[in-house]
Enzyme design. Sequence first.
Site, PDB file in Angstrom:
ATOM      1  N   ARG A  77      74.372  15.376  37.683  1.00 31.58           N
ATOM      2  CA  ARG A  77      75.021  14.200  38.212  1.00 31.58           C
ATOM      3  C   ARG A  77      75.027  13.081  35.999  1.00 31.58           C
ATOM      4  O   ARG A  77      76.156  12.725  35.977  1.00 31.58           O
ATOM      5  CB  ARG A  77      74.254  13.461  38.709  1.00 31.58           C
ATOM      6  CG  ARG A  77      75.198  12.074  39.033  1.00 31.58           C
ATOM      7  CD  ARG A  77      74.602  11.411  40.648  1.00 31.58           C
ATOM      8  NE  ARG A  77      72.609  11.537  40.704  1.00 31.58           N
ATOM      9  CZ  ARG A  77      72.389  11.039  40.656  1.00 31.58           C
ATOM     10  NH1 ARG A  77      72.673   9.483  39.205  1.00 31.58           N
ATOM     11  NH2 ARG A  77      70.851  10.776  40.741  1.00 31.58           N
ATOM     12  N   TYR A 130     100.469   6.423  41.470  1.00 34.81           N
ATOM     13  CA  TYR A 130      99.870   6.664  42.471  1.00 34.81           C
ATOM     14  C   TYR A 130      99.085   6.220  43.616  1.00 34.81           C
ATOM     15  O   TYR A 130      98.799   5.471  43.612  1.00 34.81           O
ATOM     16  CB  TYR A 130      98.706   7.891  42.110  1.00 34.81           C
ATOM     17  CG  TYR A 130      98.275   8.952  42.767  1.00 34.81           C
ATOM     18  CD1 TYR A 130      98.741   9.993  42.903  1.00 34.81           C
ATOM     19  CD2 TYR A 130      96.696   8.667  43.343  1.00 34.81           C
ATOM     20  CE1 TYR A 130      98.297  11.247  43.699  1.00 34.81           C
ATOM     21  CE2 TYR A 130      96.042  10.072  44.278  1.00 34.81           C
ATOM     22  CZ  TYR A 130      96.950  10.509  44.678  1.00 34.81           C
ATOM     23  OH  TYR A 130      95.988  12.140  45.149  1.00 34.81           O
ATOM     24  N   ASP A 200      97.401   6.793  33.372  1.00 34.69           N
ATOM     25  CA  ASP A 200      96.984   7.337  34.228  1.00 34.69           C
ATOM     26  C   ASP A 200      97.914   8.627  33.625  1.00 34.69           C
ATOM     27  O   ASP A 200      99.132   8.272  33.718  1.00 34.69           O
ATOM     28  CB  ASP A 200      96.981   7.204  35.625  1.00 34.69           C
ATOM     29  CG  ASP A 200      97.016   8.346  36.525  1.00 34.69           C
ATOM     30  OD1 ASP A 200      97.099   9.361  35.906  1.00 34.69           O
ATOM     31  OD2 ASP A 200      96.483   8.876  37.366  1.00 34.69           O
ATOM     32  N   LYS A 225      95.617  19.134  38.797  1.00 36.71           N
ATOM     33  CA  LYS A 225      96.912  18.950  38.186  1.00 36.71           C
ATOM     34  C   LYS A 225      97.088  19.585  37.422  1.00 36.71           C
ATOM     35  O   LYS A 225      96.745  21.128  36.768  1.00 36.71           O
ATOM     36  CB  LYS A 225      97.504  17.705  38.255  1.00 36.71           C
ATOM     37  CG  LYS A 225      97.344  16.262  38.854  1.00 36.71           C
ATOM     38  CD  LYS A 225      97.258  17.151  40.280  1.00 36.71           C
ATOM     39  CE  LYS A 225      97.117  16.107  41.504  1.00 36.71           C
ATOM     40  NZ  LYS A 225      97.193  14.831  41.896  1.00 36.71           N
TER      41      LYS A 225
END
Length: 414
Positions: A77, A130, A200, A225
């Site tokens: 993690r 988005y 972004d 993406k």
Amino acid sequence: MSPEPGWGAAADSSKAVAAPDPAGFSHPDTLAVLAGRRSGGAELAPSLHPTTTFRIPSLEAGRRMALDPTESCYYTRNGNPTVRAFEEAMAELEGAEAARAFASGMGAVSCVILGLCSSGDHIVAQRQLYSGTQFLLQAVCPRFGIDVTFVDGTEPGAFRAAVRPGRTMLVFAETPANPRLDLVDLEELGAIRGPLKAVDATFAPPSITRPLDYGIDLSIHSATKGLGGHNDATLGVVSGSGELIASLWAFAILQGANAAPFDAMNGLRGLRTLGVRMERQSATALQLAEALSGHPGVAAVRYPGLVSHPQHELAKRQMRMFGGLLAFDLAGGNEAGERFVEAVRLAQVATSLGGPETLVTHSASTTHAGLTPSELEAAGIGPGTIRVSVGLEHGDDVVADLRHAADKATAEIH
Ligand SMILES: *Cc1c(COP(=O)(O)O)cnc(C)c1O
């Protein structure tokens, strides 16, 4: 006796071949091939380290490792060797000191927003975003006492005018932006003093645009993406200075949206072909945008590479290629939009973008079906708006398929 000629030749150190050294080769497409080879070993493909934990060499080392944002062999993690290879590759591609990978693009976006901002802080964000980011800023941030002002990201000076000196912690932009490929002027954004600037850039991977070159502090990607590029990794990444990434790390390990090693491996595999994929998708998208612009059933085409795009000059300044995303409006509204997605034969009807398959979505009847006509208009979506993510099929086939679907969808009106 040697089993075959050449067997054991690697042991002859006088014939050693140097490993490639990316220093001095700075084109992002080259870095995409060379970067993130941390092991220095002979394997060319990334190694998968699914381990969740690592043996600690000493108690003293363990204490140090637990608090070190750059440690990749303590607990997954916190950091992981496969994930770190992807992060190092991304940092090199973005021209950044460091990067942190996440379990998804939204993991990255939410870490930037909630990791940096506290109750009483103010964010300036653009209206064109988005949908997940939009919802986080609009509905979640107010619950935590974070105030958000939305501006039109295409309007010169709009971000700067909304900054409240001493209170604005973050300016958040997306370029090219959902859903209509609006652009934000990165030079203007990067020149804003005071708040941190995050962009972004999912629609424009580093082969196309590198936000940090313009003075932006943090570059964010949904690597699900175009960076991953094969529709087989759910992944996000943030790049910036070592100091900023370390402070995001402190929140990220509590947020727990760490990238899975398997996804990071697929992401790294995808990066190797980034340059050629972006070139092919950009070329086909331009071919398609031009073909649809001349179609009698198409009212408007939005693509940064078209001279008709209102920000085409800006696109030429800050995009090396124009990317694989475009949007267009079918004359004939909602009915034509529904007929269009039913008529495609090569393209697939699916959300997401940047993969090998050409994908089409009719927003008004799918992702945004719950909105009223005026809400749709505010979101920049018309009843006949189709978004296309161009894939890697031959451009002539993509154009033929979508032209045929546009013929069928609008046959009665032309
Ligand atoms: C898809 C997307 C996201 C979210 O990414 P996930 O990997 O789906 O969480 C964020 N920003 C943009 C621009 C996107 O296209």
